[in-house]
Design an enzyme around this catalytic site. Structure first.
Site, short mmCIF file in Angstrom:
data_model
loop_
_atom_site.label_atom_id
_atom_site.label_comp_id
_atom_site.label_asym_id
_atom_site.label_seq_id
_atom_site.Cartn_x
_atom_site.Cartn_y
_atom_site.Cartn_z
N ASN A 9 -8.29 -22.38 -18.82
CA ASN A 9 -8.16 -21.12 -18.09
C ASN A 9 -9.53 -20.76 -17.50
O ASN A 9 -10.40 -20.29 -18.22
CB ASN A 9 -7.66 -20.02 -19.04
CG ASN A 9 -7.56 -18.66 -18.36
OD1 ASN A 9 -7.68 -18.56 -17.14
ND2 ASN A 9 -7.32 -17.62 -19.14
N TRP A 10 -9.67 -21.00 -16.21
CA TRP A 10 -10.97 -20.75 -15.57
C TRP A 10 -11.21 -19.25 -15.33
O TRP A 10 -12.30 -18.86 -14.92
CB TRP A 10 -11.05 -21.49 -14.23
CG TRP A 10 -11.27 -22.96 -14.35
CD1 TRP A 10 -11.31 -23.70 -15.51
CD2 TRP A 10 -11.50 -23.90 -13.28
NE1 TRP A 10 -11.53 -25.02 -15.22
CE2 TRP A 10 -11.64 -25.18 -13.86
CE3 TRP A 10 -11.57 -23.79 -11.90
CZ2 TRP A 10 -11.88 -26.33 -13.10
CZ3 TRP A 10 -11.80 -24.92 -11.14
CH2 TRP A 10 -11.95 -26.18 -11.73
N LYS A 11 -10.18 -18.44 -15.53
CA LYS A 11 -10.29 -16.99 -15.27
C LYS A 11 -10.84 -16.76 -13.85
O LYS A 11 -10.49 -17.50 -12.95
CB LYS A 11 -11.14 -16.32 -16.35
CG LYS A 11 -10.63 -16.66 -17.75
CD LYS A 11 -11.23 -15.81 -18.81
CE LYS A 11 -10.70 -16.27 -20.16
NZ LYS A 11 -11.09 -15.39 -21.23
N HIS A 100 -1.43 -13.09 -20.52
CA HIS A 100 -2.77 -13.23 -21.10
C HIS A 100 -3.28 -11.85 -21.52
O HIS A 100 -3.01 -10.85 -20.86
CB HIS A 100 -3.72 -13.87 -20.07
CG HIS A 100 -5.02 -14.26 -20.69
ND1 HIS A 100 -6.04 -13.35 -20.88
CD2 HIS A 100 -5.44 -15.43 -21.21
CE1 HIS A 100 -7.05 -13.97 -21.48
NE2 HIS A 100 -6.72 -15.24 -21.69
N GLU A 102 -6.02 -10.46 -21.23
CA GLU A 102 -6.82 -9.72 -20.24
C GLU A 102 -5.93 -9.03 -19.21
O GLU A 102 -6.30 -8.02 -18.62
CB GLU A 102 -7.84 -10.66 -19.57
CG GLU A 102 -8.97 -10.97 -20.55
CD GLU A 102 -9.69 -12.28 -20.32
OE1 GLU A 102 -9.49 -12.91 -19.27
OE2 GLU A 102 -10.45 -12.69 -21.21
N GLU A 170 -3.11 -16.64 -29.14
CA GLU A 170 -4.50 -16.28 -28.85
C GLU A 170 -4.79 -14.91 -29.45
O GLU A 170 -4.57 -13.88 -28.79
CB GLU A 170 -4.71 -16.18 -27.34
CG GLU A 170 -4.50 -17.47 -26.59
CD GLU A 170 -5.36 -17.48 -25.33
OE1 GLU A 170 -6.17 -18.39 -25.21
OE2 GLU A 170 -5.23 -16.58 -24.49
N GLY A 176 -13.34 -14.75 -26.19
CA GLY A 176 -14.53 -14.33 -25.44
C GLY A 176 -15.81 -14.41 -26.24
O GLY A 176 -15.83 -14.73 -27.44
N SER A 217 -12.00 -18.84 -28.49
CA SER A 217 -13.26 -19.48 -28.88
C SER A 217 -13.09 -20.92 -29.37
O SER A 217 -13.80 -21.36 -30.27
CB SER A 217 -13.98 -18.64 -29.94
OG SER A 217 -14.25 -17.35 -29.43
N GLY A 238 -10.95 -21.01 -22.74
CA GLY A 238 -11.46 -20.24 -21.61
C GLY A 238 -12.85 -20.76 -21.27
O GLY A 238 -13.01 -21.65 -20.44
C1 PEP Z 1 -8.84 -17.11 -23.24
O1 PEP Z 1 -9.23 -16.09 -22.67
O2 PEP Z 1 -7.71 -17.55 -23.04
C2 PEP Z 1 -9.77 -17.76 -24.15
C3 PEP Z 1 -9.26 -18.47 -25.11
O3 PEP Z 1 -11.11 -17.58 -23.93
P1 PEP Z 1 -12.32 -18.22 -24.77
O4 PEP Z 1 -11.99 -19.65 -25.03
O5 PEP Z 1 -13.49 -18.06 -23.87
O6 PEP Z 1 -12.43 -17.43 -26.04
#
Ligand code: PEP
Length: 259
Positions: A9-11, A100, A102, A170, A176, A217, A238
């Site tokens: 997920n490049w966001k 998601h 976010e 998640e 994050g 993470s 992410g």
């Molecule tokens: C995400 O937002 O889907 C995610 C898992 O982010 P990160 O890996 O940066 O915690």
């Protein structure tokens, strides 16, 4: 047993198409042989079409597909700023992340996500449905929270369609910068819990092959444990998906551990 899947997920990254192309090429060229693991890259909408053309031109021998980070529930019409599942399907996108955290933080709820899942499925996209609690409390209320997310967002999805979905657990507290991932045990217990809810709702035969993946993470250091001891079916990284070295290490771990 389904093959492992790694979904990046490049966001809202990177800032330019040039950088997006560079990252996709770096990722795709960092393997000599990945045969079993499925790789999905979910860039911002604006890069999807160009990246699809790039992949076609390069003709990499990988199971690499593109996914979107969201889609709307209506197909076409006066919905300023939205992009429909059918539009995505029409440009060659195969997957879509829905629900998601976010997006939920911006106001999206389980009812919205349910409509988006139905529209994605009827347009031919595979929905990657994100669920997870904000906090873990001592009374285990978070289990009811996750149960409600599953039941409401999958309401009236047909038994035929249910096997197509992917569930990404998640926990919001693990996503994050500055957070810690869930433990392998926390993931394993939650994944058993999720499959039980799915199986009560749709019947075990329809849900035994649904992939339940972990996000929050995840990186090249903790991925192995989630697969070996947590029985994760894959990952939704992410930050680690924006670093081609870290992302390809996660994929290689899945490839080695793929049955
Ligand atoms: C995400 O937002 O889907 C995610 C898992 O982010 P990160 O890996 O940066 O915690």
């Amino acid at each position: 047993m389904q093959k492992k899947i790694v979904i990046g997920n490049w966001k809202m990254n990177p800032l330019s198409l040039k950088e997006a192309e560079k990252l996709l090429i770096e990722i795709s060229e960092s393997f000599s042989l990945i045969k079993k693991t499925e790789i999905i890259i979910c860039p911002p909408f604006i890069y999807l079409e160009s990246l699809r053309r790039l992949l076609k031109a390069k003709n990499y021998k990988l199971k690499l597909n593109l996914g979107a980070q969201d889609s709307f529930w209506e197909n076409i019409g006066a919905y300023t700023g939205e992009v429909s599942a059918e539009m995505l399907y029409n440009i060659g996108v195969k997957y879509v992340i829905l629900g998601h955290s976010e997006r939920r933080a911006m106001g999206e709820n389980n009812i919205d996500i349910n409509k988006k899942i139905k529209s994605a499925l009827s347009s031919g996209l595979i929905p990657i449905i994100c669920i997870g609690e904000n906090v873990r409390d001592e009374k285990h209320e978070y289990l009811n929270f996750v149960k409600m997310q599953i039941e409401e967002s999958l309401d009236k999805i047909s038994r035929n369609n249910i096997s197509k979905i992917i569930i990404a657990y998640e926990p919001v507290w693990a996503i994050g910068k500055g957070t810690l991932p869930a433990t392998v045990e926390e993931f394993r217990e939650m994944s058993i819990f999720i499959r039980k809810i799915l199986s009560d709702k749709f019947g075990i035969d329809n849900v035994e092959n649904i992939r339940i993946i972990y996000g929050g993470s995840v990186d090249e250091k903790n991925a192995e444990g989630f697969i070996k001891d947590g029985h994760a079916d894959g990952f939704l990284p992410g930050r680690a998906s924006l670093d081609s070295k870290k992302f390809s290490k996660i994929i290689k771990i899945c490839e080695v551990l793929n049955k």
